[in-house]
Design a protein around this motif. Structure first.
Motif, short mmCIF file in Angstrom:
data_model
loop_
_atom_site.label_atom_id
_atom_site.label_comp_id
_atom_site.label_asym_id
_atom_site.label_seq_id
_atom_site.Cartn_x
_atom_site.Cartn_y
_atom_site.Cartn_z
N TRP A 16 -10.97 -19.52 -66.72
CA TRP A 16 -10.34 -19.22 -68.01
C TRP A 16 -10.21 -17.73 -68.22
O TRP A 16 -9.16 -17.24 -68.65
CB TRP A 16 -11.18 -19.85 -69.12
CG TRP A 16 -10.69 -19.54 -70.50
CD1 TRP A 16 -9.79 -20.26 -71.22
CD2 TRP A 16 -11.07 -18.43 -71.32
NE1 TRP A 16 -9.59 -19.67 -72.45
CE2 TRP A 16 -10.36 -18.55 -72.53
CE3 TRP A 16 -11.94 -17.35 -71.15
CZ2 TRP A 16 -10.49 -17.63 -73.56
CZ3 TRP A 16 -12.07 -16.43 -72.18
CH2 TRP A 16 -11.35 -16.57 -73.36
N ALA A 19 -7.44 -16.10 -66.09
CA ALA A 19 -6.13 -16.38 -66.66
C ALA A 19 -5.87 -15.50 -67.88
O ALA A 19 -4.75 -15.00 -68.09
CB ALA A 19 -6.02 -17.86 -67.03
N TYR A 20 -6.91 -15.31 -68.68
CA TYR A 20 -6.80 -14.46 -69.88
C TYR A 20 -6.47 -13.02 -69.49
O TYR A 20 -5.60 -12.38 -70.10
CB TYR A 20 -8.12 -14.54 -70.65
CG TYR A 20 -8.24 -13.61 -71.82
CD1 TYR A 20 -7.57 -13.85 -73.01
CD2 TYR A 20 -9.05 -12.47 -71.75
CE1 TYR A 20 -7.69 -13.00 -74.09
CE2 TYR A 20 -9.17 -11.61 -72.82
CZ TYR A 20 -8.50 -11.88 -73.98
OH TYR A 20 -8.62 -11.02 -75.05
N GLN A 21 -7.14 -12.49 -68.47
CA GLN A 21 -6.88 -11.13 -68.03
C GLN A 21 -5.45 -10.98 -67.48
O GLN A 21 -4.76 -9.99 -67.75
CB GLN A 21 -7.89 -10.72 -66.96
CG GLN A 21 -9.27 -10.40 -67.52
CD GLN A 21 -9.26 -9.18 -68.43
OE1 GLN A 21 -8.87 -8.09 -68.02
NE2 GLN A 21 -9.67 -9.38 -69.67
N LEU A 22 -5.01 -11.98 -66.72
CA LEU A 22 -3.64 -11.94 -66.19
C LEU A 22 -2.63 -11.91 -67.32
O LEU A 22 -1.66 -11.13 -67.29
CB LEU A 22 -3.41 -13.16 -65.30
CG LEU A 22 -1.98 -13.32 -64.74
CD1 LEU A 22 -1.62 -12.12 -63.86
CD2 LEU A 22 -1.87 -14.62 -63.95
N LEU A 23 -2.85 -12.73 -68.34
CA LEU A 23 -1.94 -12.76 -69.49
C LEU A 23 -1.91 -11.40 -70.19
O LEU A 23 -0.84 -10.91 -70.56
CB LEU A 23 -2.38 -13.86 -70.46
CG LEU A 23 -1.51 -14.03 -71.71
CD1 LEU A 23 -0.08 -14.42 -71.32
CD2 LEU A 23 -2.11 -15.09 -72.63
N TRP A 24 -3.08 -10.79 -70.35
CA TRP A 24 -3.14 -9.48 -71.01
C TRP A 24 -2.33 -8.45 -70.23
O TRP A 24 -1.59 -7.65 -70.80
CB TRP A 24 -4.60 -9.01 -71.14
CG TRP A 24 -5.08 -8.94 -72.55
CD1 TRP A 24 -6.07 -9.69 -73.13
CD2 TRP A 24 -4.61 -8.07 -73.58
NE1 TRP A 24 -6.22 -9.33 -74.45
CE2 TRP A 24 -5.33 -8.35 -74.75
CE3 TRP A 24 -3.62 -7.08 -73.63
CZ2 TRP A 24 -5.12 -7.67 -75.95
CZ3 TRP A 24 -3.39 -6.41 -74.83
CH2 TRP A 24 -4.15 -6.72 -75.97
N HIS A 25 -2.48 -8.43 -68.92
CA HIS A 25 -1.74 -7.46 -68.11
C HIS A 25 -0.24 -7.69 -68.19
O HIS A 25 0.55 -6.74 -68.20
CB HIS A 25 -2.22 -7.51 -66.65
CG HIS A 25 -3.50 -6.79 -66.42
ND1 HIS A 25 -4.74 -7.39 -66.61
CD2 HIS A 25 -3.76 -5.52 -66.03
CE1 HIS A 25 -5.70 -6.52 -66.33
NE2 HIS A 25 -5.13 -5.37 -65.97
N LEU A 26 0.17 -8.95 -68.27
CA LEU A 26 1.60 -9.26 -68.39
C LEU A 26 2.15 -8.83 -69.74
O LEU A 26 3.31 -8.39 -69.85
CB LEU A 26 1.82 -10.75 -68.18
CG LEU A 26 1.58 -11.29 -66.76
CD1 LEU A 26 1.70 -12.81 -66.74
CD2 LEU A 26 2.55 -10.67 -65.76
N LEU A 27 1.32 -8.97 -70.78
CA LEU A 27 1.79 -8.66 -72.14
C LEU A 27 1.58 -7.21 -72.54
O LEU A 27 2.08 -6.79 -73.59
CB LEU A 27 1.06 -9.57 -73.14
CG LEU A 27 1.35 -11.07 -73.05
CD1 LEU A 27 0.54 -11.83 -74.09
CD2 LEU A 27 2.84 -11.34 -73.25
#
Length: 451
Positions: A16, A19-27
């Motif tokens: 989890w 996935a959260y870190q990946l989303l942050w980098h994308l956003l």
């Protein structure tokens, strides 16, 4: 206890969290686009950009400072009595925010302590592993206190991993938020379990945190009852009220209104004035919650066909309001003045499902409060205020085009000054009765950190 690097990463749920870190980098690019968009209203949104990535700090602060995170205006004001208590003990404070208005409020409240280096203000970095790591290694606080509802996963888990005590104080959790956390299963519950302790406002809040598996939960009360009102601003408001009363007029303040609520309030106000039941028509003061909406609300008042005056255009609030039906409260930091001038408050955020705004400050100024049905962010405070007679709920639906409930509730109170006076006395009693959270929180933290 100071921060020291650790190789342990056992606190965070691995899949989890990845996935959260990946989303942050994308956003992350969108976060900067959002700041640039807001800079249309103020270039200050573009100041201190490096701080949002965990570096570029201009001044040092003594090690073993106490770190207090207050995301925006309401949390910063609520933290005031606690910060002042720690300053009186000779402690240094690292005060972090997420919003520009929160930072501005902190700068205003603690100007002297900032000037002497006892309070240092920075933005909390975005919730990325590397930015949080830079931040913690730079400041090395002795312990951290997050206000009310803030729970950034990277910060919370990393503090647990390195042994930095991080507490959630003045904590509140609505039923809706608790359900949302539970949707994330063990990962969501692990976030709140990673706090060193949670000091909840009410038994309702404490029960919800315990339902998430949090063991160290105490009830300490609500810091907002301990926040002192600015006596100078209240006095200015009372002078404004006296001038209106001398002219035979009452004033209603629609406080901290949110998008969509002004339309409801303005339609109800037009209906009220068209009834012609008052010898002198009352005055409405609308104070939007977010400053960036001042222009939008100005246009709504114009479109409603109501004669209005903006606070920013007045040199003195005791100006002549003859012929004025609405005042737009387009100023920052003057809510105690608006409350001091008002005979009745309609609390924003409660007419539509925003969860309600803080009614405590209005009660402390001796203002009776009208509440909509949506007060889940201040559930206990609203129930207590209604029980003691300081507040009433608007009965009936508050849909656009169906605002009879609000206009009738306003009419009922404005035509009965004795009832208003009784509610005003109850409001003050309510505000005084619930003070004491600062002492409770200090005592609990002293025991848990040193004991």
């Amino acid at each position: 206890m100071s921060v020291s690097p650790s190789s342990g990463y056992g606190a965070r749920p691995r899949f989890w969290f990845a996935a959260y870190q990946l989303l942050w980098h994308l956003l992350l690019p969108l976060a900067f686009v959002r700041l640039a968009w807001r800079a249309r209203h103020s270039f200050a949104y573009l100041h201190h950009i490096p701080e949002r990535l965990g570096f570029g700090y201009e001044q040092p602060i003594s090690k073993d400072c106490i770190w207090i995170h207050a995301v925006s205006v309401g949390e910063t004001r609520a933290a005031q009595p606690l910060i002042e208590a720690y300053l009186a003990r000779g402690k240094s404070i690292l005060l972090t925010h997420m919003t520009l208005n929160g930072r501005r409020t902190g700068k205003q409240l603690f100007a002297n302590a900032i000037a002497t280096g006892k309070v240092r203000q920075v933005y909390l970095p975005y919730d990325l592993c590397w930015s949080v790591e830079y931040f913690l290694k730079t400041f090395k606080p002795s312990f951290g206190l997050f206000m009310e509802t803030e729970a950034w996963p990277t910060v919370v888990f990393r503090c647990k991993e390195i042994g930095l005590p991080l507490f959630l104080i003045n904590a509140r959790l609505s039923e809706r938020s608790a359900r949302r956390v539970n949707r994330f299963g063990n990962a969501g519950r692990a976030l709140f379990q990673a706090f060193a302790g949670i000091l909840a406002q009410t038994e309702f809040d404490a029960q919800r945190y315990r339902s998430l598996g949090v063991k160290n939960v105490l009830i300490a009360g609500n810091l907002k009852f301990d926040v002192p009102l600015d006596s100078k601003l209240v006095a200015q408001g009372k002078q404004w009220q006296q001038d209106l009363h001398a002219d035979g007029r009452f004033m209603v303040c629609a406080a901290s209104t949110r998008d969509g609520e002004e339309e409801i309030i303005l339609k109800a106000w037009k209906d009220l004035l068209q009834d012609c039941i008052f010898q002198k028509p009352p005055l409405l003061c609308i104070v939007p919650r977010h400053p960036e909406r001042f222009t939008e609300v100005t246009n709504q008042i114009r479109n409603a066909g109501l004669r209005f005056q903006a606070r920013s255009e007045l040199t003195e609030v005791s100006s002549d309001f003859a012929g004025v039906e609405v005042v737009l409260g387009d100023s920052m930091g003057e809510m105690p003045m608006y409350y001091g001038a008002s005979d009745l408050v309609v609390m924003g955020g409660s007419l539509l499902p925003f969860g309600g705004q803080n009614l405590i400050e209005a009660c402390a100024a001796g203002c009776p409060v009208l509440l909509g049905e949506h007060t889940y962010n201040f559930q206990q405070a609203a129930l207590d205020a209604i029980a003691i007679g300081a507040a009433k709920r608007i009965s009936g639906e508050l849909l656009l085009g169906q605002t009879v409930a609000l206009s009738e509730s306003l009419k009922e109170l404005l035509l009965h000054s004795a009832e208003l006076a009784k509610m005003a006395a109850a409001a003050k009693a309510y505000a005084v009765e619930h003070q004491g959270a600062t002492k409770n929180i200090l005592a609990a933290l002293d025991q848990q950190i040193t004991g």
